[in-house]
Design a protein around this motif. Structure first.
Motif, PDB file in Angstrom:
ATOM      1  N   VAL A  20      62.693   1.825  64.134  1.00 40.14           N
ATOM      2  CA  VAL A  20      64.118   2.483  64.502  1.00 40.14           C
ATOM      3  C   VAL A  20      64.634   3.286  63.613  1.00 40.14           C
ATOM      4  CG1 VAL A  20      66.367   1.647  64.932  1.00 40.14           C
ATOM      5  CG2 VAL A  20      64.364   0.314  65.835  1.00 40.14           C
ATOM      6  N   VAL A  21      64.854   3.158  62.238  1.00 37.91           N
ATOM      7  CA  VAL A  21      65.189   3.960  61.044  1.00 37.91           C
ATOM      8  C   VAL A  21      64.455   5.376  61.426  1.00 37.91           C
ATOM      9  CG1 VAL A  21      65.513   4.296  58.882  1.00 37.91           C
ATOM     10  CG2 VAL A  21      66.169   2.316  59.925  1.00 37.91           C
ATOM     11  N   SER A  22      62.973   5.368  61.587  1.00 40.98           N
ATOM     12  CA  SER A  22      62.378   6.602  61.877  1.00 40.98           C
ATOM     13  C   SER A  22      62.595   7.213  62.938  1.00 40.98           C
ATOM     14  CB  SER A  22      60.684   6.350  61.898  1.00 40.98           C
ATOM     15  OG  SER A  22      60.417   5.606  60.647  1.00 40.98           O
ATOM     16  N   GLY A  23      62.874   6.521  63.904  1.00 37.23           N
ATOM     17  CA  GLY A  23      63.303   7.378  65.313  1.00 37.23           C
ATOM     18  C   GLY A  23      64.816   7.912  64.983  1.00 37.23           C
ATOM     19  N   LEU A  24      65.764   7.249  64.549  1.00 37.61           N
ATOM     20  CA  LEU A  24      67.254   7.906  64.585  1.00 37.61           C
ATOM     21  C   LEU A  24      67.002   8.910  63.409  1.00 37.61           C
ATOM     22  CD1 LEU A  24      68.935   4.452  63.897  1.00 37.61           C
ATOM     23  CD2 LEU A  24      68.979   6.037  65.710  1.00 37.61           C
ATOM     24  N   PHE A  25      65.993   9.015  62.333  1.00 31.86           N
ATOM     25  CA  PHE A  25      65.784   9.970  61.398  1.00 31.86           C
ATOM     26  C   PHE A  25      65.444  11.038  62.230  1.00 31.86           C
ATOM     27  CE2 PHE A  25      62.954  12.212  58.936  1.00 31.86           C
ATOM     28  CZ  PHE A  25      63.849  12.800  57.669  1.00 31.86           C
ATOM     29  N   PHE A  26      64.281  10.910  62.932  1.00 34.95           N
ATOM     30  CA  PHE A  26      63.749  12.048  63.854  1.00 34.95           C
ATOM     31  C   PHE A  26      64.963  12.669  64.886  1.00 34.95           C
ATOM     32  CE2 PHE A  26      59.657  10.339  62.803  1.00 34.95           C
ATOM     33  CZ  PHE A  26      59.183  11.541  62.027  1.00 34.95           C
ATOM     34  N   LEU A  27      65.803  11.755  65.417  1.00 35.65           N
ATOM     35  CA  LEU A  27      66.741  12.104  66.369  1.00 35.65           C
ATOM     36  C   LEU A  27      67.664  13.095  65.616  1.00 35.65           C
ATOM     37  CD1 LEU A  27      67.479  11.380  69.326  1.00 35.65           C
ATOM     38  CD2 LEU A  27      69.182   9.468  68.388  1.00 35.65           C
ATOM     39  N   ILE A  28      68.012  12.750  64.445  1.00 40.24           N
ATOM     40  CA  ILE A  28      68.951  13.417  63.873  1.00 40.24           C
ATOM     41  C   ILE A  28      68.423  14.917  63.143  1.00 40.24           C
ATOM     42  CG2 ILE A  28      70.408  13.487  61.617  1.00 40.24           C
ATOM     43  CD1 ILE A  28      70.987  10.634  62.203  1.00 40.24           C
ATOM     44  N   VAL A  29      67.133  14.587  62.549  1.00 44.38           N
ATOM     45  CA  VAL A  29      66.550  15.782  61.916  1.00 44.38           C
ATOM     46  C   VAL A  29      65.807  16.712  63.105  1.00 44.38           C
ATOM     47  CG1 VAL A  29      64.636  16.183  60.270  1.00 44.38           C
ATOM     48  CG2 VAL A  29      66.390  14.671  59.866  1.00 44.38           C
ATOM     49  N   GLY A  30      65.396  16.249  64.003  1.00 42.32           N
ATOM     50  CA  GLY A  30      64.611  17.109  64.929  1.00 42.32           C
ATOM     51  C   GLY A  30      65.437  18.519  65.572  1.00 42.32           C
ATOM     52  N   PRO A  31      66.573  18.095  65.993  1.00 43.67           N
ATOM     53  CA  PRO A  31      67.349  19.111  66.329  1.00 43.67           C
ATOM     54  C   PRO A  31      67.784  20.126  65.378  1.00 43.67           C
ATOM     55  CG  PRO A  31      68.473  17.385  67.359  1.00 43.67           C
ATOM     56  CD  PRO A  31      67.182  17.084  66.343  1.00 43.67           C
ATOM     57  N   MET A  32      67.920  19.752  64.042  1.00 46.10           N
ATOM     58  CA  MET A  32      68.127  20.667  62.916  1.00 46.10           C
ATOM     59  C   MET A  32      66.885  21.600  62.865  1.00 46.10           C
ATOM     60  SD  MET A  32      69.959  17.968  60.450  1.00 46.10           S
ATOM     61  CE  MET A  32      69.945  19.175  59.026  1.00 46.10           C
ATOM     62  N   VAL A  33      65.482  20.795  62.859  1.00 46.88           N
ATOM     63  CA  VAL A  33      64.529  21.534  62.586  1.00 46.88           C
ATOM     64  C   VAL A  33      64.187  22.529  63.678  1.00 46.88           C
ATOM     65  CG1 VAL A  33      61.832  21.268  62.563  1.00 46.88           C
ATOM     66  CG2 VAL A  33      63.285  19.590  61.234  1.00 46.88           C
ATOM     67  N   MET A  34      64.556  22.330  64.970  1.00 42.53           N
ATOM     68  CA  MET A  34      64.398  23.179  66.082  1.00 42.53           C
ATOM     69  C   MET A  34      65.394  24.339  66.031  1.00 42.53           C
ATOM     70  SD  MET A  34      62.742  23.429  68.992  1.00 42.53           S
ATOM     71  CE  MET A  34      62.766  24.218  70.452  1.00 42.53           C
ATOM     72  N   LYS A  35      66.512  23.970  65.524  1.00 44.95           N
ATOM     73  CA  LYS A  35      67.576  24.978  65.228  1.00 44.95           C
ATOM     74  C   LYS A  35      66.982  26.120  64.134  1.00 44.95           C
ATOM     75  CE  LYS A  35      72.221  26.152  64.163  1.00 44.95           C
ATOM     76  NZ  LYS A  35      73.542  25.603  63.960  1.00 44.95           N
TER      77      LYS A  35
END
Length: 489
Positions: A20-35
């Protein structure tokens, strides 16, 4: 060796929590990486091979479709009757554009000239360039209006010159000559005795000055220092503002050069750009969401105020002298010739304009302009710029060629410049900006869902093990309970 189910359940709970923590991490970091990736690939930089090549060479095929308004009753128009026209076309040209003289500057800008060439496409056209049409003679009727306030003797002299060179109020010639130029003794005469009256020397054609030409020296921001400024015009031909118009606002050079826009657009964003051909900045507004082969887009269109006159829309007062709403007077940057730009068939214009000419049928689908933008990157996916060229004509005393022509804004041609992303570029776009983000998002929520499910199941197992252990412990300390269990068995 017995398996400790409690420890296993606790282990699964911990693993689920980490998932769950990994999913939340990717949920927060993913858009930042995309941007960050969008910014990296949007900046104008030769190191960004794909995006830089798209900007420099514009690999998307562009076409210009031209429609002529063939005048059906030229003789009747000369005695004051309403003009009747029929649309002829399209005559389609492939537009090849390429940037050259590219120079990067230390202040985060880049200068270039964009060259354009047109090639006739017979297979896409309704006819060939030898097809003959009749349109108003711009040399005669335009010059007549320009000389309306000149001394009467000069007007008589000009009329005599028209007769010498056998130039009348209307012109019947092949499309190719009207587009790219025809020989005229009158052109040589006007350039000799009235230098600067015409935009070019030699052959005279409606698009003669556009073919094998460039749009001027653009200097735009690269986005290195601020991605919000990428593609925005810093100067054009060394100018940061124009001098054609009558107000500081109208003389502003706003927006981009009209090919790409800054990323991260919202529905509240507008689409400003500077057009050298229109001699002004234009601004489109959001209309609706859409999609092109699965890629999300925003459609931008021209607001009704774009060509409104100063009375209907005061900020446009600087573009006057104005006529009816729906017309842009470009005489100030077209050698004072009485030329007006509008939407085709006077779409979104004052009904008076439509009523003054027979044969016009405006519709938004056929005559409205639009640009479809991918909002995340600011890249146009589908473009259709449609404009009409009109000539203001009237009777001018002393110039007998105008006879009894009624005052009218006469449509001559309209054209559509269009292009859309397709093929390998579209596939790459779809993969990088639709498929990968979708997979990333699915993984983010997948991790969260899997982790929560693991925690739930492991917690239930842990609970059952705890209950079972308690029951065994209770039986072990209660012999009577054990006996009852034996008797019952």
């Amino acid at each position: 060796m017995a398996i400790n189910k409690t420890k296993v359940a606790v282990g699964f709970i911990v693993a689920g929590a980490l998932t769950v923590v990994s999913g939340l991490f990717f949920l927060i970091v993913g858009p930042m990486v995309m941007k960050d990736q969008v910014i990296k690939n949007t900046v104008i930089d030769p190191k960004n091979e794909m995006s830089y090549t798209m900007w420099k060479d514009v690999p998307v095929p562009f076409f210009m479709s031209v429609y002529f308004f063939n005048v059906l009753n030229p003789e009747e128009v000369l005695v004051g009757e309403k003009p009747m026209v029929e649309q002829r076309g399209p005559f389609v040209y492939r537009k090849r554009i390429q940037k050259d003289n590219i120079t990067f500057h230390a202040n985060g800008t880049v200068s270039y000239r964009e060259y354009r060439r047109f090639f006739f496409e017979p297979s896409m056209s309704s006819g060939n360039e030898s097809e003959v049409v009749t349109i108003p003679n711009m040399l005669v009727l335009g010059a007549a209006v320009m000389m309306e306030n000149a001394p009467f003797t000069l007007r008589l002299t000009m009329s005599a010159a028209f007769k010498v060179f056998k130039e009348g109020a209307f012109l019947t010639k092949p499309v190719g000559e009207l587009m790219w130029g025809y020989d005229s003794g009158l052109v040589d005469f006007l350039n000799s005795y009235l230098p600067g009256m015409l935009p070019s020397t030699g052959k005279f054609g409606l698009f003669a000055e556009f073919n094998n030409s460039n749009t001027g020296l653009f200097t735009i921001h690269t986005g290195q220092d601020d991605i919000r400024k990428v593609h925005k015009v810093d100067s054009w031909n060394g100018l940061t503002k124009l001098s054609n118009w009558n107000s500081p606002q109208c003389n502003m050079i706003n927006g981009t050069a009209g090919q790409m826009w800054p990323p991260f657009m919202t529905r509240e964003s507008t689409l400003p750009f500077y057009s050298p051909d229109a001699c002004r900045s234009l601004e489109l507004v959001y209309q609706r969401d859409g999609a092109m082969k699965g890629i999300p887009l925003y459609r931008y269109v021209a607001p009704k105020t774009l060509f409104a006159n100063g009375s209907d829309y005061p900020p446009n007062e600087g573009f006057c002298p104005c006529r009816q709403s729906g017309l842009l007077n470009v005489s100030s940057c077209r050698h004072n010739s009485p030329v007006f730009i509008s939407h085709p068939h006077f779409f979104n214009a004052d009904p008076v304009l439509l009523d003054s000419v027979q044969g016009l049928r405006p519709t938004e689908d056929e005559h409205g302009l639009f640009i479809d933008i991918h909002p995340l990157t600011g890249v146009p996916l589908n473009v259709s710029i449609r404009l009409q060229l009109n000539l203001y004509m009237k009777k001018v005393s002393g110039i007998t060629e105008t006879k009894k022509i009624s005052e009218v804004v006469m449509p001559m041609i309209w054209f559509e410049e269009s292009g859309y992303i397709d093929g390998p570029i579209l596939s790459t776009f779809h993969t990088n900006l639709v498929v990968l983000p979708t997979v990333m998002e699915a993984m983010q929520y997948g991790f969260i869902a899997l982790g929560l499910a693991t925690i739930l199941i492991a917690s239930l197992v842990h609970h059952r093990v705890k209950v079972s252990d308690k029951e065994r412990a209770k039986r072990a300390h209660d012999p009577q309970m054990e006996g009852k269990c034996v008797i019952n068995n």
